[in-house]
Design an enzyme around this catalytic site. Structure first.
Site, PDB file in Angstrom:
ATOM      1  N   LEU A 102       8.535  50.474  28.591  1.00 11.62           N
ATOM      2  CA  LEU A 102       9.409  50.241  29.766  1.00 11.62           C
ATOM      3  C   LEU A 102      10.448  51.083  29.830  1.00 11.62           C
ATOM      4  CD1 LEU A 102       9.324  48.854  32.597  1.00 11.62           C
ATOM      5  CD2 LEU A 102      10.392  46.894  31.434  1.00 11.62           C
ATOM      6  N   ASP A 103      10.777  51.843  30.544  1.00 10.51           N
ATOM      7  CA  ASP A 103      11.753  52.886  30.319  1.00 10.51           C
ATOM      8  C   ASP A 103      13.233  52.074  30.090  1.00 10.51           C
ATOM      9  OD1 ASP A 103       9.971  54.964  30.829  1.00 10.51           O
ATOM     10  OD2 ASP A 103      10.405  55.026  32.766  1.00 10.51           O
ATOM     11  N   VAL A 104      14.130  52.984  29.555  1.00  8.87           N
ATOM     12  CA  VAL A 104      15.503  52.247  29.275  1.00  8.87           C
ATOM     13  C   VAL A 104      16.309  52.031  30.346  1.00  8.87           C
ATOM     14  CG1 VAL A 104      16.207  54.586  29.001  1.00  8.87           C
ATOM     15  CG2 VAL A 104      17.366  52.830  27.791  1.00  8.87           C
ATOM     16  N   SER A 106      14.563  51.144  33.151  1.00 10.78           N
ATOM     17  CA  SER A 106      14.097  50.197  34.011  1.00 10.78           C
ATOM     18  C   SER A 106      14.087  48.872  33.601  1.00 10.78           C
ATOM     19  CB  SER A 106      12.521  50.670  33.920  1.00 10.78           C
ATOM     20  OG  SER A 106      12.273  51.882  34.827  1.00 10.78           O
TER      21      SER A 106
END
Length: 234
Positions: A102-104, A106
């Site tokens: 899970l992207d930084v 997001s």
């Protein structure tokens, strides 16, 4: 027990990652480099090392759900960042690792475990595990672009990615529920960007039928037995 399964059940990594470590010559069995993931090892008899670190089976796995805040990395280490999701958990859960990414920038639902087999099941593309996101963009999505997103958009000049889109009620009308079964790096952001839209906010709210519910940002909880069984049966 197969060597790759042994490594996965130790909580060190997923079975797929274990295969990579074995092929890279980083795994030894009783002091000898082993390059075959199917090699049979006997717990408490054979000594298995990864990068010269002895690993042992975990007999009681942990399964956690975290509401990841923006600004935290899902990986366990990165020289360019100093905030990691593992830092949000008590020390006793220091063997768990995130299932997928899970992207930084997001936030939302992130599962963590030291169960390599479950990690493999939930991240392998062949299993088509559906993730649900609430996505805010900078302008209204027109019907033509919605159809393009659902039929497939090329990202990184080589991947055709698809998404199911539903309008999510909001004041400005620029908010959508997005469902994908792939997990490529920054996939949703890249899909929208390919059509000229900027993602303003991205929150994962569910993995299949497992929902984040009312878990607050930065908080975690243990999965229930029924939730663990549900994931294992997917």
């Amino acid at each position: 027990m197969r060597l790759n399964k042994y490594i996965a059940r130790s909580g060190y990594c997923s079975r797929r990652k274990a295969d990579e470590l074995i092929f890279d010559g980083l795994v030894t069995v009783d002091g000898q480099v082993c390059s075959n993931p199917a090699t049979q090892v006997e717990p408490s008899v054979n000594e298995v090392r990864v990068s010269n670190k002895i690993i042992n089976l975990i007999h009681n796995n942990d399964y956690l759900m975290l509401n990841k805040p923006i600004g935290y990395m899902s990986s366990l280490n990165d020289p360019h960042y100093d905030k990691f999701v593992i830092d949000l958990l008590p020390e006793k859960y220091n063997t768990v690792y995130p299932i997928g990414r899970l992207d930084v920038d997001s936030h939302g639902l992130l599962l963590l475990t030291n169960d390599g087999d479950l990690t493999y099941k939930l991240t392998h593309p062949k299993n088509n595990i559906v993730k649900e996101y609430i996505v805010s963009i900078d302008k209204k999505l027109n019907s033509e672009d919605l159809k393009k997103l659902e039929s497939g958009v090329m990202i990184d000049n080589k991947y055709i990615c698809k998404a199911k889109i539903k309008v999510h009620p909001s004041k400005n009308g620029f908010r959508y529920r997005v469902y994908i079964s792939e997990g490529r790096n920054r996939q949703i952001r890249k899909m929208f960007a390919a059509l000229g839209y900027e993602v303003i906010d991205l929150m994962r709210v569910a993995i299949e039928e497992l929902s984040i519910g009312d878990l607050k940002t930065g908080e975690f909880r243990l999965l229930t037995e029924s939730e663990i069984k549900y994931l294992e049966d997917l």
